[in-house]
Design a protein around this motif. Structure first.
Motif, short mmCIF file in Angstrom:
data_model
loop_
_atom_site.label_atom_id
_atom_site.label_comp_id
_atom_site.label_asym_id
_atom_site.label_seq_id
_atom_site.Cartn_x
_atom_site.Cartn_y
_atom_site.Cartn_z
N VAL A 42 9.23 -4.82 39.05
CA VAL A 42 8.78 -4.55 38.30
C VAL A 42 8.56 -2.36 39.20
CG1 VAL A 42 5.66 -4.22 38.16
CG2 VAL A 42 7.29 -7.06 38.45
N GLY A 43 8.10 -1.48 37.76
CA GLY A 43 8.25 -0.41 37.52
C GLY A 43 9.74 0.46 37.76
N ASN A 44 9.27 2.02 38.39
CA ASN A 44 10.38 2.87 38.07
C ASN A 44 10.68 3.34 39.48
OD1 ASN A 44 10.68 2.42 35.48
ND2 ASN A 44 8.44 3.93 35.34
N ASP A 45 10.38 2.38 41.08
CA ASP A 45 10.31 3.06 42.43
C ASP A 45 12.46 3.04 42.39
OD1 ASP A 45 9.44 3.16 44.98
OD2 ASP A 45 11.52 1.76 45.58
N GLN A 70 13.44 -6.14 34.34
CA GLN A 70 12.56 -4.64 34.04
C GLN A 70 10.97 -4.86 33.47
OE1 GLN A 70 13.87 -1.40 35.74
NE2 GLN A 70 11.41 -1.37 35.68
N ASP A 72 6.80 -3.05 33.08
CA ASP A 72 6.20 -2.35 33.51
C ASP A 72 5.53 -1.80 34.27
OD1 ASP A 72 3.83 -0.25 32.73
OD2 ASP A 72 5.37 0.61 31.67
N GLU A 73 5.39 -0.30 34.78
CA GLU A 73 4.85 0.27 35.97
C GLU A 73 3.77 0.07 36.34
OE1 GLU A 73 3.95 4.59 35.98
OE2 GLU A 73 5.35 3.44 37.44
N ASN A 74 2.86 -0.79 35.13
CA ASN A 74 1.08 -0.70 35.18
C ASN A 74 1.09 -2.46 34.83
OD1 ASN A 74 0.45 1.57 35.58
ND2 ASN A 74 1.00 1.60 32.92
N THR A 75 2.41 -2.76 34.57
CA THR A 75 2.88 -4.82 34.61
C THR A 75 0.89 -5.69 36.03
OG1 THR A 75 4.67 -5.22 34.37
CG2 THR A 75 3.93 -7.14 35.37
N PRO A 103 3.89 -2.99 42.80
CA PRO A 103 3.03 -1.63 42.75
C PRO A 103 1.51 -2.68 43.61
CG PRO A 103 4.31 -2.61 40.93
CD PRO A 103 4.66 -2.71 42.01
#
Length: 294
Positions: A42-45, A70, A72-75, A103
């Motif tokens: 989750v996200g792009n860390d 993969q 989205d970071e706003n999941t 997140p």
């Protein structure tokens, strides 16, 4: 003074992964499906992306089918739980790994609880943690403690009756590792951020394991001569990957030591692969052909 024994996790991982590949190909040649691992990010860390890429590549090399999700970071939590529910129900998925940390808007504990214990190849579900406490070998041991245990065993590091000091009491490494060391009949001390006089404890260690993520925390004067030193930490300092241990200084006193990189890191990924194949064996009702199993 003689050089310390280097506990080479990279070389051992290559050996174990070769065994796993042979075992998996044996199952496939007999008409069975391949083991399957689902990895959810989750996200792009950036660090998490590197870890996930390493895990997916390792799966491919040993013959495990990997499904990569993969998100989205706003999941939000509910969306992630829907993905987990689908993966729990899939017959071709033996293991589910949700890359941590998540997140802040996601309920991490709820996510861990949602993964079916029999597919929890990270070993974080309370049922698997409980089996670790109870010394029930049908559960999944968290991957880093499992990798450390196998590494020490491979190099003939005797733990029975030894003083093992673990610096770091985290959920992922320190706490489960302390239980695993108790399995081996060690006398275990766990230190953490509130420990008074850390040096007093580390100097007593026959086996010193640091898992804090604080670069250079463990200095030469904190280590007993001849001790076994295991460095779980990984940080980037001035573009260089370093661990918790001042490798150059501590190497002058240690009897054995893990490098960073190339020590515990590869063994953690190998632990994940071994847990995935363990789940597959249980689900497919087949027996192991490997020499070292979790």
């Amino acid at each position: 003074m003689s050089e310390p024994l280097i506990l080479d996790g990279r070389a051992l991982s290559e050996k174990l992964r070769k065994e796993l590949r042979g075992e998996i190909e044996g199952y496939v040649s007999s008409g069975l499906r391949r083991p399957g691992l689902a990895v959810v990010l989750v996200g792009n860390d950036p660090a998490s992306q590197v870890y996930v890429r390493n895990k997916v590549n390792a799966c491919r090399k040993v013959g495990i089918e990997s499904l990569f999700y993969q998100l989205d970071e706003n999941t939000v939590t509910e969306e992630l739980l829907e993905v987990i529910a689908e993966l729990n129900s899939r017959e071709d998925v033996d293991g589910i790994l949700v890359q941590l940390p998540l997140p802040s808007q996601i309920d991490q504990r709820g996510v861990i609880l949602a993964i079916h214990p029999e597919k929890d190849v990270d070993g974080f579900h309370p049922e698997n943690m409980g089996k670790l406490v109870a010394h029930a070998e049908d559960g999944f041991i968290p991957c880093t403690p499992l990798g450390i245990d196998i590494l020490l065993s491979h190099y003939g590091i005797e733990l029975e009756g030894k003083d093992v000091v673990i610096v770091g009491a985290g959920f992922i490494v320190g706490r489960p590792l302390s239980l695993l060391m108790l399995w081996r009949n060690a006398t275990v001390t766990v230190c953490h951020i509130h420990t008074r006089d850390l040096k007093k404890h580390t100097l007593s260690a026959d086996v010193l394991i640091s898992a804090t993520g604080v670069p250079g925390l463990i200095k030469e004067d904190m280590v007993k001569k001849g001790a076994v030193v295991v460095d779980v930490g990984i940080s980037k300092v001035e573009g260089k990957i370093v661990g918790d241990v001042d490798f150059e200084g501590v190497s002058r006193k240690a009897g054995a030591i893990t490098p960073v990189p190339g020590g515990v890191g590869p063994m953690t990924v190998t632990g994940l692969l071994m847990n995935t194949v363990k789940s597959y064996r249980k689900r497919m009702k087949v027996h192991s052909t490997s020499t070292m199993n979790p």
